[in-house]
Design an enzyme around this catalytic site. Sequence first.
Site, PDB file in Angstrom:
ATOM      1  N   SER A  62      57.933  77.819  28.160  1.00  0.00           N
ATOM      2  CA  SER A  62      59.005  76.894  28.550  1.00  0.00           C
ATOM      3  C   SER A  62      58.633  75.435  28.352  1.00  0.00           C
ATOM      4  O   SER A  62      59.514  74.583  28.234  1.00  0.00           O
ATOM      5  CB  SER A  62      59.414  77.130  30.006  1.00  0.00           C
ATOM      6  OG  SER A  62      58.319  76.940  30.874  1.00  0.00           O
ATOM      7  N   GLY A  99      59.014  81.546  29.890  1.00  0.00           N
ATOM      8  CA  GLY A  99      58.431  82.716  30.520  1.00  0.00           C
ATOM      9  C   GLY A  99      57.461  83.493  29.662  1.00  0.00           C
ATOM     10  O   GLY A  99      56.928  84.518  30.098  1.00  0.00           O
ATOM     11  N   ASN A 127      51.095  81.115  31.599  1.00  0.00           N
ATOM     12  CA  ASN A 127      51.707  82.144  32.440  1.00  0.00           C
ATOM     13  C   ASN A 127      50.716  83.257  32.772  1.00  0.00           C
ATOM     14  O   ASN A 127      50.743  83.834  33.865  1.00  0.00           O
ATOM     15  CB  ASN A 127      52.940  82.729  31.758  1.00  0.00           C
ATOM     16  CG  ASN A 127      54.135  81.802  31.875  1.00  0.00           C
ATOM     17  OD1 ASN A 127      54.245  81.043  32.821  1.00  0.00           O
ATOM     18  ND2 ASN A 127      55.028  81.860  30.907  1.00  0.00           N
ATOM     19  N   ASP A 210      61.670  71.263  40.599  1.00  0.00           N
ATOM     20  CA  ASP A 210      60.976  72.530  40.826  1.00  0.00           C
ATOM     21  C   ASP A 210      59.464  72.370  40.838  1.00  0.00           C
ATOM     22  O   ASP A 210      58.726  73.302  41.153  1.00  0.00           O
ATOM     23  CB  ASP A 210      61.385  73.574  39.786  1.00  0.00           C
ATOM     24  CG  ASP A 210      61.081  73.162  38.355  1.00  0.00           C
ATOM     25  OD1 ASP A 210      60.366  72.166  38.147  1.00  0.00           O
ATOM     26  OD2 ASP A 210      61.558  73.854  37.436  1.00  0.00           O
ATOM     27  N   HIS A 213      58.286  71.929  35.634  1.00  0.00           N
ATOM     28  CA  HIS A 213      58.512  71.471  34.268  1.00  0.00           C
ATOM     29  C   HIS A 213      58.622  69.941  34.198  1.00  0.00           C
ATOM     30  O   HIS A 213      59.199  69.318  35.085  1.00  0.00           O
ATOM     31  CB  HIS A 213      59.793  72.092  33.704  1.00  0.00           C
ATOM     32  CG  HIS A 213      59.766  73.585  33.714  1.00  0.00           C
ATOM     33  ND1 HIS A 213      60.238  74.342  34.774  1.00  0.00           N
ATOM     34  CD2 HIS A 213      59.310  74.469  32.796  1.00  0.00           C
ATOM     35  CE1 HIS A 213      60.069  75.621  34.510  1.00  0.00           C
ATOM     36  NE2 HIS A 213      59.512  75.720  33.314  1.00  0.00           N
TER      37      HIS A 213
END
Length: 235
Positions: A62, A99, A127, A210, A213
């Site tokens: 992402s 993701g 990730n 969040d 990012h």
Amino acid sequence: MKFCLNRKTPYSVISGLLLVLTVWGCGSSDTKTNTTTTPAEQAASKPDSPAKKQTILFYGNSLTAGYGVEPSQAFSALIGKKVDSLGLNYRVVNAGLSGETTAGGKSRIGWVLRQPVAIFVLELGGNDGLRGLPLADTRKNLQAIMDTVRQKSPQATIVLAGMQIPPNMGTSYTKEFRGMFKELADKNKAVLIPFLLENVGGIPKLNQPDGIHPTPAGHKIVANTVWKVIRPLLK
């Protein structure tokens, strides 16, 4: 600091693949075109000597995809603008997928490399680290991706984006994860970006609400970090 979401549904994965293949398939390479735009916009753009353009491919999660910002604000698109402004004979393709893990990247690399690339920027592994996946598997997957690049585009320069994770998984895991990227870069004679999120990671004002990012301002800093490494590679 986290920076990726969970993997999307299979439909989203297919859509991501189709977007990359459409961009390459239409042969669009107008220096005014942002390669992160929609397939319709790509098809409508005016080609500019596509056979002579070399490709810079950004392959990641992402962060590369530009989650939460406009496509034109993602760091890969900003690199494309820098390339265009200098009149360099390259086009930028964004093959980021939110993701994505290294296992996912390994599974789709053959689809993405349908045409040769000049520079391959590999931004995967974050990730894996956040999920505490075995680093032996992450290493194997990253190596397999680079092996595929070497096979399909032997002359390509591979740029590996180094990542870091918080110490949630323990000091040993965190340290080994951080050092893994340099080890792989040295082994494969790849160019290393020591830490992609340098001066961005963990800074609230440069990240979206969040806390995961980068904001548009954060992407500008990331783009500058990447550009310092990539610019000397462009002929």
